[in-house]
Design a protein around this motif. Structure first.
Motif, PDB file in Angstrom:
ATOM      1  N   VAL A   1       0.740  -0.993   0.394  1.00 43.58           N
ATOM      2  CA  VAL A   1      -0.371  -0.089  -0.471  1.00 43.58           C
ATOM      3  C   VAL A   1       1.333   1.500   0.093  1.00 43.58           C
ATOM      4  CG1 VAL A   1      -2.346   1.042   1.520  1.00 43.58           C
ATOM      5  CG2 VAL A   1      -1.656  -0.894   1.259  1.00 43.58           C
ATOM      6  N   THR A   2       0.572   2.568  -1.019  1.00 39.36           N
ATOM      7  CA  THR A   2       1.205   4.050  -1.276  1.00 39.36           C
ATOM      8  C   THR A   2       0.131   4.333  -0.829  1.00 39.36           C
ATOM      9  OG1 THR A   2       3.018   2.416  -2.147  1.00 39.36           O
ATOM     10  CG2 THR A   2       3.202   4.601  -2.177  1.00 39.36           C
ATOM     11  N   VAL A   3      -0.053   5.232  -0.278  1.00 41.99           N
ATOM     12  CA  VAL A   3      -0.621   6.676   0.115  1.00 41.99           C
ATOM     13  C   VAL A   3       0.769   7.389   0.160  1.00 41.99           C
ATOM     14  CG1 VAL A   3      -1.902   8.069   1.625  1.00 41.99           C
ATOM     15  CG2 VAL A   3      -1.406   5.640   2.198  1.00 41.99           C
ATOM     16  N   TYR A   4      -0.126   8.422  -1.650  1.00 45.85           N
ATOM     17  CA  TYR A   4       0.780   9.810  -1.678  1.00 45.85           C
ATOM     18  C   TYR A   4       0.317  10.863  -1.183  1.00 45.85           C
ATOM     19  CZ  TYR A   4       2.761   7.933  -5.901  1.00 45.85           C
ATOM     20  OH  TYR A   4       3.989   7.789  -6.797  1.00 45.85           O
ATOM     21  N   THR A   5       0.870  11.558  -0.528  1.00 47.19           N
ATOM     22  CA  THR A   5       0.229  12.827   0.804  1.00 47.19           C
ATOM     23  C   THR A   5       1.448  14.037   0.403  1.00 47.19           C
ATOM     24  OG1 THR A   5      -0.058  12.756   2.764  1.00 47.19           O
ATOM     25  CG2 THR A   5       2.004  12.393   2.371  1.00 47.19           C
TER      26      THR A   5
ATOM     27  N   ASP B   1       1.279  -0.391  -6.810  1.00 42.07           N
ATOM     28  CA  ASP B   1       1.289   0.606  -8.136  1.00 42.07           C
ATOM     29  C   ASP B   1       0.372   0.471  -8.498  1.00 42.07           C
ATOM     30  OD1 ASP B   1       3.878   0.837  -6.311  1.00 42.07           O
ATOM     31  OD2 ASP B   1       4.506  -0.982  -7.768  1.00 42.07           O
ATOM     32  N   ARG B   2      -1.367   0.032  -8.188  1.00 47.43           N
ATOM     33  CA  ARG B   2      -2.573   0.547  -9.447  1.00 47.43           C
ATOM     34  C   ARG B   2      -3.435   1.633  -8.059  1.00 47.43           C
ATOM     35  NH1 ARG B   2      -4.000  -4.024 -12.267  1.00 47.43           N
ATOM     36  NH2 ARG B   2      -6.102  -3.191 -13.042  1.00 47.43           N
ATOM     37  N   VAL B   3      -3.426   2.427  -8.626  1.00 44.99           N
ATOM     38  CA  VAL B   3      -4.465   3.420  -8.296  1.00 44.99           C
ATOM     39  C   VAL B   3      -5.559   2.990  -7.460  1.00 44.99           C
ATOM     40  CG1 VAL B   3      -5.706   5.181  -7.895  1.00 44.99           C
ATOM     41  CG2 VAL B   3      -3.995   5.449  -9.258  1.00 44.99           C
ATOM     42  N   HIS B   4      -5.828   2.778  -6.237  1.00 39.79           N
ATOM     43  CA  HIS B   4      -6.933   1.877  -5.307  1.00 39.79           C
ATOM     44  C   HIS B   4      -8.066   3.289  -5.131  1.00 39.79           C
ATOM     45  CE1 HIS B   4      -8.932  -0.300  -2.284  1.00 39.79           C
ATOM     46  NE2 HIS B   4      -8.889  -0.109  -2.112  1.00 39.79           N
ATOM     47  N   GLY B   5      -7.911   4.622  -4.705  1.00 41.48           N
ATOM     48  CA  GLY B   5      -8.363   5.242  -4.708  1.00 41.48           C
ATOM     49  C   GLY B   5      -8.012   6.311  -4.556  1.00 41.48           C
ATOM     50  N   TYR B   6      -8.883   7.784  -3.873  1.00 42.89           N
ATOM     51  CA  TYR B   6      -8.931   8.814  -3.629  1.00 42.89           C
ATOM     52  C   TYR B   6      -9.303   9.850  -2.375  1.00 42.89           C
ATOM     53  CZ  TYR B   6      -7.705   8.793  -8.955  1.00 42.89           C
ATOM     54  OH  TYR B   6      -6.975   8.566  -9.948  1.00 42.89           O
ATOM     55  N   TYR B   7      -8.896  10.406  -2.149  1.00 42.44           N
ATOM     56  CA  TYR B   7      -9.481  11.198  -0.956  1.00 42.44           C
ATOM     57  C   TYR B   7      -9.149  10.629   0.494  1.00 42.44           C
ATOM     58  CZ  TYR B   7     -10.451  14.346  -5.236  1.00 42.44           C
ATOM     59  OH  TYR B   7     -10.032  15.011  -6.597  1.00 42.44           O
ATOM     60  N   GLN B   8     -10.347   9.296   0.780  1.00 38.24           N
ATOM     61  CA  GLN B   8     -10.425   8.514   1.787  1.00 38.24           C
ATOM     62  C   GLN B   8     -10.361   7.147   1.172  1.00 38.24           C
ATOM     63  OE1 GLN B   8     -13.902  10.252   2.736  1.00 38.24           O
ATOM     64  NE2 GLN B   8     -15.688   8.320   1.675  1.00 38.24           N
ATOM     65  N   VAL B   9     -10.013   6.255   2.398  1.00 40.44           N
ATOM     66  CA  VAL B   9     -10.305   5.039   3.056  1.00 40.44           C
ATOM     67  C   VAL B   9     -11.227   4.626   2.705  1.00 40.44           C
ATOM     68  CG1 VAL B   9      -8.953   2.674   3.730  1.00 40.44           C
ATOM     69  CG2 VAL B   9      -7.325   5.369   3.031  1.00 40.44           C
TER      70      VAL B   9
END
Length: 85
Positions: free
Chosen positions: A4-8, A59-67
């Motif tokens: 899991v990677t979070v861009y912040t 490495d694939r986008v799973h979601g934006y803004y919240q988990v």
């Protein structure tokens, strides 16, 4: 093992919440966890800058803004997320 990677970015309250949630779920599932400062790389900033926090699974986008905890846990354990009625 999944990752899991979070861009912040600094000063982002939604990012802080997403990091705490994603880190807990990653630990619970034995998945690797990292964060990336979107403002540290111009390419990352161009791609994700307006969307942080951005959550990636393997490495694939799973979601934006919240988990969504159930959805993230399902993605990391290869189980379908529970249906919501």
């Amino acid at each position: 093992m999944s990752s899991v990677t979070v861009y912040t970015r600094a000063g982002c309250h939604l990012c802080e919440v997403a990091i705490a949630t994603a880190a807990r779920i990653a630990e619970d599932t034995g998945s690797a966890f990292t964060t990336v400062d979107v403002d540290a790389d111009p390419e990352d900033q161009a791609e994700y800058g307006d969307l942080v926090p951005v959550i990636l699974v393997d490495d694939r986008v799973h979601g934006y803004y919240q988990v969504d905890p159930d959805r993230l846990r399902a993605a990391l354990t290869d189980r379908p997320p529970p249906t919501k009625s």
